[in-house]
Design an enzyme around this catalytic site. Structure first.
Site, PDB file in Angstrom:
ATOM      1  CG  ASP A 196      -1.849  -1.710   1.613  1.00  0.00           C
ATOM      2  OD1 ASP A 196      -2.572  -1.623   0.308  1.00  0.00           O
ATOM      3  OD2 ASP A 196      -1.513  -1.434   2.961  1.00  0.00           O
TER       4      ASP A 196
ATOM      5  CE  LYS B 158       3.286  -2.240  -3.978  1.00  0.00           C
ATOM      6  NZ  LYS B 158       2.335  -1.917  -3.337  1.00  0.00           N
TER       7      LYS B 158
ATOM      8  CD  GLN C 255       1.174  -8.512  -2.341  1.00  0.00           C
ATOM      9  OE1 GLN C 255       1.618  -9.165  -3.441  1.00  0.00           O
ATOM     10  NE2 GLN C 255      -0.255  -8.595  -2.761  1.00  0.00           N
TER      11      GLN C 255
ATOM     12  N   GLY D  58      -4.227  -4.684  -4.152  1.00  0.00           N
ATOM     13  CA  GLY D  58      -5.433  -2.947  -4.732  1.00  0.00           C
ATOM     14  C   GLY D  58      -4.877  -1.823  -5.189  1.00  0.00           C
ATOM     15  CG  HIS D  59      -2.197  -0.918  -8.098  1.00  0.00           C
ATOM     16  ND1 HIS D  59      -1.598  -1.139  -7.252  1.00  0.00           N
ATOM     17  CD2 HIS D  59      -1.687  -2.436  -9.343  1.00  0.00           C
ATOM     18  CE1 HIS D  59      -0.395  -2.463  -7.766  1.00  0.00           C
ATOM     19  NE2 HIS D  59      -0.540  -2.891  -8.544  1.00  0.00           N
TER      20      HIS D  59
HETATM   21  P1  IMP Z   1      -2.642 -12.129   1.705  1.00  0.00           P
HETATM   22  O1  IMP Z   1      -1.689 -12.049   0.627  1.00  0.00           O
HETATM   23  O2  IMP Z   1      -4.245 -12.062   1.414  1.00  0.00           O
HETATM   24  O3  IMP Z   1      -2.253 -13.997   2.389  1.00  0.00           O
HETATM   25  O4  IMP Z   1      -2.216 -11.495   2.936  1.00  0.00           O
HETATM   26  C1  IMP Z   1      -1.058 -11.922   4.013  1.00  0.00           C
HETATM   27  C2  IMP Z   1      -0.477 -10.604   4.486  1.00  0.00           C
HETATM   28  O5  IMP Z   1       0.059  -9.859   3.409  1.00  0.00           O
HETATM   29  C3  IMP Z   1      -1.600  -9.495   5.387  1.00  0.00           C
HETATM   30  O6  IMP Z   1      -0.962  -8.955   6.565  1.00  0.00           O
HETATM   31  C4  IMP Z   1      -2.587  -8.806   4.151  1.00  0.00           C
HETATM   32  O7  IMP Z   1      -3.044  -7.579   4.887  1.00  0.00           O
HETATM   33  C5  IMP Z   1      -0.822  -8.372   3.510  1.00  0.00           C
HETATM   34  N1  IMP Z   1      -1.693  -8.079   2.236  1.00  0.00           N
HETATM   35  C6  IMP Z   1      -1.688  -8.777   1.433  1.00  0.00           C
HETATM   36  N2  IMP Z   1      -1.583  -8.178  -0.198  1.00  0.00           N
HETATM   37  C7  IMP Z   1      -1.125  -6.949   0.624  1.00  0.00           C
HETATM   38  C8  IMP Z   1      -1.733  -5.508  -0.597  1.00  0.00           C
HETATM   39  O8  IMP Z   1      -1.873  -5.754  -1.508  1.00  0.00           O
HETATM   40  N3  IMP Z   1      -1.317  -4.426   0.314  1.00  0.00           N
HETATM   41  C9  IMP Z   1      -0.819  -4.594   1.574  1.00  0.00           C
HETATM   42  N4  IMP Z   1      -0.918  -5.520   2.761  1.00  0.00           N
HETATM   43  C10 IMP Z   1      -0.929  -6.817   1.769  1.00  0.00           C
END
Ligand code: IMP
Length: 437
Positions: free
Chosen positions: A16, A19, A226, A43-44
């Site tokens: 977040d 990007k 991420q 999520g962009h």
């Molecule tokens: P997962 O990727 O859904 O398995 O989540 C694992 C961890 O990564 C959690 O803490 C999520 O909140 C974090 N996470 C996954 N995708 C994003 C993203 O695009 N932005 C911020 N945090 C993310």
């Protein structure tokens, strides 16, 4: 393979970082934008004039009609979500004709989301705080060699065959371990049929396409999702995502060698946020955190969850610079800090009586770390109209210079608002050249 006009963009905090905005801005000068890891957990949010686009799988490059957008082999793709994303873009007049998908990317299936949510529930207060999109279980099935891939969707006979091979085991697990009723084979085939039809023509050998593009001297931008601290190997394990989020994954997740890009841009917010559980040394649980959340609209694009907020942490920024090989920094949301009397920056940690400047490998140790802050004067001016460094107040420039010095990587881009135009590019940097200066 020429690579002098290729750039990897990665998040250098916990995701977040903004990007989407940076990539959307730089995609204007790119021929190809490729994603190489993650799935619809990303999520962009991209703001263009009065339009707000929320993208999950699709690279921000899709908004540039002359750009080819790729979903690489290192990704996990939920075909049903991707179908919705395509429909939404098309409804708003954005062409999706230039989207190409690697057949080697893995599919996130309905049962992966069931596992993801159930695992979190079973972990209780030790939960990871995942996005619930099925990312971990999809990557786990890939590693267990029982995943379905995008290529399987292009032939209905193969899709049925592969599903028939894996579904009995999945159903058994769903029923025995998770108390779920399982999925009926024909019903699942029907659910996925529209996605198979729509996505099949987009499936391409994206590794070859990228390699040819680089050989032709085209400008390729690799879009990370991420952030460094969520990397499966180098992040705050187990509070991480299930893919490799660092720049080196741009090669492996796209089917190219490690020399595929000449430059690596790390995107960092001017402060820090995190969603989900796990240690966050510079977190502000009180008023300062609430202020950053409110001023920065810090709510998740994918889940809507309020983000945890805190000060800029130079310890993690230095670590991210090392594990990614960053050659430049993009600092976003500097405008959010306007109006603060003082601004803190964590330059080291205090841990068990000693000062440490390096990010610890042990989560137990990290949990004990307290930030050692350097305190900077704030500024009150509205900086959202700044377009050069000289337009920024002295205090903002001083804060950025300190950041650059402590991280040891030059700042090439500063974002002072969500719109494309609210961007400062430092002259005589690689990005200035990328943008045609
Ligand atoms: P997962 O990727 O859904 O398995 O989540 C694992 C961890 O990564 C959690 O803490 C999520 O909140 C974090 N996470 C996954 N995708 C994003 C993203 O695009 N932005 C911020 N945090 C993310």
């Amino acid at each position: 393979m020429k690579n002098n006009d290729s750039l990897v963009i990665v998040g250098a905090q916990w995701g977040d970082e903004g990007k989407g905005k940076v990539i959307d801005f730089l995609a204007a000068g790119a021929d190809v934008v490729a994603r190489f890891q993650g799935g619809d957990n990303a999520g962009h949010t991209v703001v263009y004039g009065a339009n707000i686009f929320k993208l999950h799988h699709i690279p921000s490059g899709i908004l540039n009609p002359r750009c080819t957008s790729l979903l690489g082999s290192g990704m996990v793709i939920n075909p049903l979500v991707l179908l919705d994303e395509l429909a939404e873009l098309e409804k708003r007049g954005i062409s999706t004709a230039n989207l190409r998908i690697s057949g080697k990317a893995h599919l996130i299936m309905a049962y992966h989301q069931v596992y993801d949510r159930a695992n979190e529930e079973m972990l209780g207060e030790n939960k990871i705080g995942t996005t619930g999109r099925g990312i971990g279980p999809a990557y786990a099935d890939k590693a267990l060699r029982r995943g379905l891939r995008v290529i399987d969707m292009t032939d209905s006979r193969v899709f049925r065959e592969r599903l028939a091979q894996v579904l009995p085991l999945q159903n058994r697990l769903l029923k025995d371990a998770y108390g779920h009723e399982g999925y009926e084979f024909n019903r699942l085939v029907e659910i996925y049929r529209p996605a198979c039809n729509k996505l099949s023509p987009m499936v391409t050998d994206t590794s070859r396409l990228l390699s040819e593009s680089l050989s032709e001297g085209k400008k390729v931008l690799f879009e990370g999702a991420q952030g460094a601290l969520l990397d499966i190997d180098h992040g705050t394990y187990p509070f991480v995502t299930s893919s490799s989020t660092v720049a080196a994954a741009a090669g492996s997740g796209s089917g190219l060698g490690p020399q595929c890009a000449s430059r690596v841009l790390g995107v960092l917010k001017a402060y820090t946020t995190r969603v989900g559980e796990g240690p966050f040394p510079s977190e502000e649980k009180g008023e300062a955190g609430d202020l950053l959340r409110a001023q920065g609209s810090e709510f998740g694009t994918t889940t809507g969850r309020p983000r945890r907020c805190g000060w800029f942490d130079a310890v993690i920024a230095r670590y991210a610079a090392r594990i990614n090989g960053l050659t430049g920094l993009a600092i976003t949301k500097l405008d959010v800090l306007s109006g603060l009397e003082t601004i803190n920056m964590a330059v080291a940690y205090q841990c068990s009586g000693s000062t440490i400047k390096e990010f610890p490998s042990s989560i137990a140790e990290l949990q004990k770390c307290e930030p050692a802050y350097e305190i900077f004067p704030g500024w009150h001016e509205d900086i959202s109209r700044a377009r050069t460094m000289d337009d920024l107040p002295q205090a903002a420039r001083q804060y950025l210079e300190a950041m650059e010095e402590t991280v040891g990587v030059p700042i090439e881009l500063i974002s002072v608002g969500p719109d494309r135009t609210q961007t400062i590019i430092r002259p005589q940097t690689y990005l200035a050249g990328w943008c045609g200066d």
